[in-house]
Design an enzyme around this catalytic site. Structure first.
Site: not given
Ligand code: NDP
Length: 473
Positions: A173, A224-225, A228-229, A246, A280, A377
């Protein structure tokens, strides 16, 4: 407008309506992808589960050949994939120091090729008159991959290729902000992989949750964040799913007082600002000794004023826009709080007066730990330069952060830098460089930057479980 379907069981499928994909350089949509229903998520998992029965039984060399074909497909479609990456992520085709869409797509090919060649041979740990004891690596089952918007295709490759190389099947996804290049890759992969080995669903809101709570998912790999992790870790607990998380970092760079400032400043600038800081393992907090503080500040400010910001499709663009409006708002709010904390803006500090999500490359001096811009961050083109006077103390300050992805020490005395780098609490410690990653070296975070590692054999092992085969003699 470009229209893309999802992929379930080798078939292109429509969902319930579409999600517009915005080009952040213009603020307008250029593509639309299909939005999955929860039923379609379940179908994708079922298809991957069915495909696992035979894919997990293929020989190592069959899977190696398939991965090499995937690398060839990426190479053959490089110009198209690069343009899609630039349009959806804003990342320039070339980019600052060559860090752009060319590197993303070229890296995707290189990582795929390298991972294809990795082996996890049977480890014979005993073979004597009593017994022969072998350690085998088995695939886990269906892997759910959830990818972010900053390096959308490359991170998809980091998730998908080791999974299928080791005999797992996948439902991916992508981020709803950047699903386009990944969807195109998944389409290309169908010419190489049997139906159901690699499925793709899109969604916002409920699709990620439906996927990660599904009882037939054996492992979740998420980039990701941290917030959410944590939720994903909770979802994983019900059926004890394996996890690789990660979750980004707030990497410190420490400049020891013996550097040649003019020599290291351009490298530090690149480490902070490539992909607009939306990486990241970008350098996000720069600690500079008081004896060289003003000189470093002025060198970095000069570069921030000169760097070419614009639409990533233009050949000479070095930095593009911030990828999405929500992230632009986070960066803007961090700049405002830095101002309120008494930060000295050497350059930049606000949204650019043009269409798209552009923010001025920004260097802020005179902040210290405790300011939001230092502690959080930013994930954007804004960097605090922090003064220190005592080297031992600065290591403690760098470590006093909940994140632990990477860190760097810069010095003309390499041995001294190595000694300090090893004191940093982080998954990757760099000396006279920052953010270097490579397909043969494990990469992952400690503390709240994540769980597990990616890349190389260490990363590959995380897509397997151990079976100990103990044969009596
Ligand atoms: P996230 O990185 O938190 O990811 C959101 C994703 O996670 C969506 O695809 C969402 O899918 C999914 N998600 C949300 N809740 C769940 C759940 N309970 N179970 C499974 N999947 C879930 O959000 P953002 O893209 O908005 O980024 C926010 C912050 O993340 C940024 O400000 C940045 O600090 C950080 N970031 C870090 C990155 C890295 O490389 N480590 C990369 C990008 C962002 P759905 O909507 O379908 O639930």
């Amino acid at each position: 407008m470009l229209q893309l379907d999802m992929m379930i069981d080798g078939q292109a499928v429509k969902g319930t309506g579409t999600i517009d994909v915005i080009n952040p350089a213009t603020g307008s949509p250029f593509a639309a992808v299909q939005r999955a229903t929860v039923d379609q998520v379940n179908e994708a998992v079922q298809s991957a589960k069915n495909a696992f029965a035979s894919w997990s039984q293929t020989s190592d060399s069959e899977r190696q050949t398939a991965c090499n074909k995937l690398a060839a497909a990426i190479e053959a479609n490089m110009p198209e994939l690069m343009e899609l990456v630039t349009k959806e992520s804003g990342k320039p085709m070339g980019g600052l120091n060559g860090v752009g869409a060319g590197m993303e797509v070229g890296g995707s090919m290189a990582w795929t090729q390298f991972t294809a060649g990795l082996e996890l041979p049977v480890d014979v740990i005993q073979d004597d008159d009593n017994a022969r004891v072998e350690v085998h690596r088995k695939p886990l089952g269906v892997v759910a991959s959830i990818t972010p918007w900053n390096w959308p295709l490359l991170i998809a490759i980091w998730h998908v290729v080791p999974a299928i190389r080791t005999g797992n099947t996948v439902v991916i996804k992508p981020s709803p902000f950047t699903p386009v290049a990944t969807t195109r890759f998944v389409e290309l992969a169908q010419e190489v992989l049997p139906p159901g080995v690699l499925n793709l669903v899109n969604g916002e809101g409920d699709v990620g949750g439906a996927l990660t709570t599904h009882p037939d998912i054996a492992k979740i790999v998420f980039t990701g964040s941290t917030a959410t992790g944590r939720k994903i870790m909770e979802s994983a607990s019900a059926s004890l799913k394996r996890l690789t998380l990660e979750l980004g970092g707030n990497d410190a760079g420490i400049v020891l007082p013996d550097v040649d400032v003019k020599e290291v400043a351009p490298k530090i600038f690149g480490a902070c600002f490539h992909n607009n800081g939306q990486t990241c393992a970008a350098l996000k907090r720069l600690y500079v000794h008081e004896s060289q503080y003003e000189e470093m500040c002025s060198e970095l400010a000069k570069m921030a004023q000169q760097v070419k910001v614009g639409d990533g499709l233009a050949e000479d663009t070095e930095l593009g826009p911030i990828q999405n409006e929500a992230q632009l708002n986070i960066v803007t709010s961090l700049a405002e709080s830095a101002r309120a904390d008494g930060g000295r803006f050497l350059t930049g500090g606000k949204r650019m007066d043009r269409e798209g999500y552009f923010f001025e490359p920004t260097i802020v001096a005179d902040l210290t730990d405790g300011s939001r811009l230092v502690d959080e961050e930013p994930f954007g083109p804004i960097v605090p330069v922090i003064k220190y006077s005592d080297v031992d103390e600065v290591i403690a300050r760098a470590n006093a952060n909940e994140r632990g992805l990477g860190g760097s020490v810069w010095s003309s005395d390499t041995n001294k830098a190595i000694e300090f780098a090893q004191k940093l609490e982080c998954g990757s410690a760099w000396v006279n460089q920052h953010g270097t990653i490579q397909p043969n070296a494990p990469f992952g975070g400690v503390k709240q930057s994540g769980v597990g590692v990616e890349f190389g054999t260490y990363g590959l092992e995380e897509y397997t479980s151990i079976q100990t085969l103990n044969i009596a003699k």
